[in-house]
Motif scaffolding. Structure first.
Motif, PDB file in Angstrom:
ATOM      1  N   UNK A  45       0.752  -1.165   0.063  1.00 56.06           N
ATOM      2  CA  UNK A  45      -0.149  -0.007   0.092  1.00 56.06           C
ATOM      3  C   UNK A  45       0.988   1.195   0.055  1.00 56.06           C
ATOM      4  N   UNK A  46       1.917   1.408   0.793  1.00 56.39           N
ATOM      5  CA  UNK A  46       2.651   2.667   1.081  1.00 56.39           C
ATOM      6  C   UNK A  46       3.971   2.681  -0.180  1.00 56.39           C
ATOM      7  N   UNK A  47       4.468   1.504  -0.533  1.00 52.60           N
ATOM      8  CA  UNK A  47       5.245   1.853  -1.464  1.00 52.60           C
ATOM      9  C   UNK A  47       5.212   1.173  -2.819  1.00 52.60           C
ATOM     10  N   UNK A  48       4.651  -0.140  -3.089  1.00 53.36           N
ATOM     11  CA  UNK A  48       4.572  -0.575  -4.303  1.00 53.36           C
ATOM     12  C   UNK A  48       3.339   0.418  -5.124  1.00 53.36           C
ATOM     13  N   UNK A  49       2.238   0.463  -4.345  1.00 55.61           N
ATOM     14  CA  UNK A  49       1.182   1.257  -5.076  1.00 55.61           C
ATOM     15  C   UNK A  49       1.085   2.800  -4.542  1.00 55.61           C
ATOM     16  N   UNK A  50       1.854   2.909  -3.543  1.00 57.71           N
ATOM     17  CA  UNK A  50       1.727   4.318  -2.799  1.00 57.71           C
ATOM     18  C   UNK A  50       2.937   5.053  -3.203  1.00 57.71           C
ATOM     19  N   UNK A  51       3.301   6.191  -2.706  1.00 58.30           N
ATOM     20  CA  UNK A  51       4.175   7.382  -2.743  1.00 58.30           C
ATOM     21  C   UNK A  51       5.428   7.428  -2.155  1.00 58.30           C
ATOM     22  N   UNK A  52       5.574   6.531  -1.026  1.00 58.98           N
ATOM     23  CA  UNK A  52       6.659   6.666  -0.244  1.00 58.98           C
ATOM     24  C   UNK A  52       7.648   5.588  -0.817  1.00 58.98           C
ATOM     25  N   UNK A  53       9.068   5.952  -0.787  1.00 58.22           N
ATOM     26  CA  UNK A  53       9.935   5.345  -1.380  1.00 58.22           C
ATOM     27  C   UNK A  53      10.351   4.243  -0.594  1.00 58.22           C
ATOM     28  N   UNK A  54      10.976   3.278  -1.299  1.00 52.52           N
ATOM     29  CA  UNK A  54      11.279   2.145  -0.566  1.00 52.52           C
ATOM     30  C   UNK A  54      12.682   2.749   0.421  1.00 52.52           C
ATOM     31  N   UNK A  55      13.456   3.198   0.161  1.00 52.69           N
ATOM     32  CA  UNK A  55      14.337   3.697   0.993  1.00 52.69           C
ATOM     33  C   UNK A  55      13.965   4.443   2.102  1.00 52.69           C
ATOM     34  N   UNK A  56      12.847   5.277   1.943  1.00 50.48           N
ATOM     35  CA  UNK A  56      12.418   6.034   3.398  1.00 50.48           C
ATOM     36  C   UNK A  56      11.314   5.071   4.113  1.00 50.48           C
ATOM     37  N   UNK A  57      10.538   4.171   3.355  1.00 44.73           N
ATOM     38  CA  UNK A  57       9.600   3.617   4.160  1.00 44.73           C
ATOM     39  C   UNK A  57      10.203   2.348   4.891  1.00 44.73           C
ATOM     40  N   UNK A  58      11.194   1.637   4.105  1.00 37.96           N
ATOM     41  CA  UNK A  58      11.577   0.273   4.727  1.00 37.96           C
ATOM     42  C   UNK A  58      12.064   0.381   6.178  1.00 37.96           C
TER      43      UNK A  58
END
Ligand code: GLC
Ligand code: CA
Length: 555
Positions: free
Chosen positions: A394-407
């Motif tokens: 929801x947040x990364x693949x389909x959303x707008x938060x980058x992997x590096x920030x969200x992970x």
């Protein structure tokens, strides 16, 4: 204040899938638990909270139940359960069951019948609504595990409500038949001799009749104002108390996310006839950057303010649970302590001191007594938890938060941190299984494990054992009145407890450098009940080591 055995008890939570595997299929099971009862007895705990062991398709690891009166095949049989209960009782250990009755599995026979037509006996066991149109659900509510809280069902062209996954349809508690079924099932377990219930998301069982859109946060609307602490929740709990709970000497604890101290006095008041205690989350919630996800620690002053408020406002009126972690939270030492190797052990002991000296019933989540840490997750494929998997989507693949920030946020707070297997010894898979574990074992098991710690009197394990024993010896630990000290300190968590002529001073350092503390005069002749450094507290002014903790006692 009324005395009660469950106020004096220490609870140990078992998440069976990850506790101990007896047959090499990589999944923890009931015979595995039986094989570790002596370990728990040695630790000194009084009660086991057993996360769900009922039959389940495991969409949410047993929190989606398809038969409340059968045991999950992977965990064993009802006979195994009966043996577990008998052997626990032989050792003076009680068992409380997880009661998941806000929802069932969509594979429960009630739901299978319910979805078949618009007018069968079971239709109204669940919450069905027409969509706004063929493509639009009845409202904008989002589910706790991502996506809409409504699932369209082709059979009758209607939507059903699921506050969790779509395989966890919400029961309709307004239907008296539903309540009767649940109360009968609870009675059946009580008659078997179980010792109580931990009630899953029990504050969500009553929904408003009107179901308007909720305020949007991200993609979906918030259902809380309409589904949490809803209009009839207290009425239904009082009915449950009257029809079931009051008939047995059992304990009950309600998982009540979002509860205020005012509401807690109703849910778990000394004489409100609902539950014995709440399990509230204020100190582990509200720190999120993206929804609940974050990689930051809560400032100590905020944490103290929250915990102090609960101590003060519930005193003599209601009862609370004490916990740093459970199967839904990251590991305590990684989140509130310091899991760097040089501090892992001392900060685990400090956290234990801080928590076990507060008022409330302490909960130890499996492995916490060893100071187990978060898992070093590197990528989403390592997750098994539906919430973590969906959040990444929801947040990364389909959303707008980058992997590096969200992970880092997801890896820090994922529920799977708590679900890696208990580390029993330094052999393959930490001695949890002879097969392939269903979820990876934390690589630090060679140094952090039960075998090494039970053999070492200075271990985190023995420190917990000592804290539990102290609770049995000093009524002030259970019944004493709390008073906060040094409220503005970002380094120290200090407080006193007072009961009749006994008084405790508890001082815990939450930082990785030395600090100075002045012992109040009234404790100058006090004795030390426990310390995680071995320091003697004879001088008024002392230098505390990083994460030092101690408790002084005077009469
Ligand atoms: C509770 C449980 C959690 C589960 C959810 C839905 O919060 O502790 O593990 O996913 O309810 O049953
Ligand atoms: Ca097994």
């Amino acid at each position: 204040m009324n005395k009660a055995w469950w106020k004096e008890a220490v609870i140990y939570q078992i998440y069976p899938r990850s506790f101990m595997d007896s047959n090499g299929d990589g999944i923890g099971d009931i015979p595995g638990i039986i094989s570790r009862l002596d370990y728990l007895k040695y630790l000194g705990i009084d009660v086991i909270w057993l996360s769900p062991v009922y039959r389940s398709p495991n969409d949410d690891n047993g929190y989606d139940i398809s038969d409340y009166q059968a045991i999950m095949d992977e965990f064993g049989t009802m006979e195994d359960f009966d043996t577990l209960l008998a052997k626990a009782h032989e050792r003076g250990i009680r068992i409380i069951m997880d009661l998941v009755v806000n929802h069932t599995s969509d594979e429960h026979k009630w739901f299978i019948e319910s979805r078949k037509s618009g007018n069968n006996k079971f239709r109204d066991y669940y919450i069905w609504r027409e969509g706004r149109d063929a493509q639009t659900p009845p409202n904008n509510w989002g589910s706790c595990f991502g996506g809409s809280a409504w699932q369209y069902d082709e059979e009758t062209s209607m939507y059903y409500l699921h506050l969790f996954s779509r395989k966890q349809p919400d029961l309709n508690w307004d239907n008296p038949d539903v309540r009767k079924e649940i109360f009968d099932m609870m009675t059946w377990w009580c008659d078997k001799g179980i010792d109580g219930f931990r009630m899953d998301v029990i504050s969500m069982i009553s929904k408003t009749g009107e179901m308007p859109d909720g305020e949007t946060t991200g993609l979906y609307g918030d259902f809380s104002p309409f589904c949490v602490h809803g209009p009839n929740v207290h009425k239904y709990l009082q009915e449950m108390n009257e029809k079931v709970l009051s008939k047995y000497d059992i304990m009950t604890v309600g998982e009540t996310s979002g509860v205020t101290t005012e509401l807690a006095k109703q849910y778990a008041g000394e004489d409100t006839h609902e539950l014995n205690m709440v399990f509230q989350f204020e100190h582990v919630e509200g720190d999120g950057k993206y929804g609940k996800w974050t990689d930051e620690k809560m400032p100590l002053t905020t944490l103290k303010k929250i915990l102090s408020r609960w101590q003060i406002e519930l005193y003599d009126k209601a009862w609370n649970s004490l916990f740093w972690d459970n199967h839904d939270q990251p590991r305590a030492v990684s989140r509130f302590g310091d899991d760097r190797p040089q501090y892992q052990e001392i900060s685990a002991k400090m956290l234990a001191t801080c928590l076990h000296m507060l008022q409330g019933t302490p909960y130890i989540y499996q492995g916490e007594e060893l100071g187990m840490t978060n898992y070093p997750f590197q990528n989403p494929d390592e997750f098994r938890d539906i919430e973590s998997i969906n959040a990444y989507e929801e947040w990364c693949v389909n959303g707008t938060v980058s992997h590096d920030v969200f992970w880092p946020c997801l890896a820090f707070k994922s529920r799977d941190n708590a679900r890696t297997p208990v580390q029993w010894n330094d052999s393959a898979h930490a001695g949890f299984t002879t097969g392939t574990p269903w979820i990876a074992v934390n690589p630090n098991y060679k140094t952090i494990n039960a075998k090494a710690q039970t053999a070492n009197p200075d271990s985190v394990f023995h420190y917990y054992k000592k804290l539990i024993a102290l609770r049995k010896q000093y009524p002030v630990i259970v019944y004493g009145k709390y008073e906060a000290l040094l409220e503005d300190s970002e380094e120290l968590f200090a407080y006193t407890r007072t009961y009749e002529n006994e008084k405790l001073l508890v001082v815990c350092s939450f930082c990785d450098h030395e600090t100075i503390f002045t012992i109040p005069d009234e404790f100058s002749e006090a004795s030390c009940l426990i310390t995680n450094t071995g320091q003697e507290y004879n001088n008024p002014t002392i230098t505390l080591a990083p994460y030092e903790a101690f408790v002084l006692y005077k009469k």
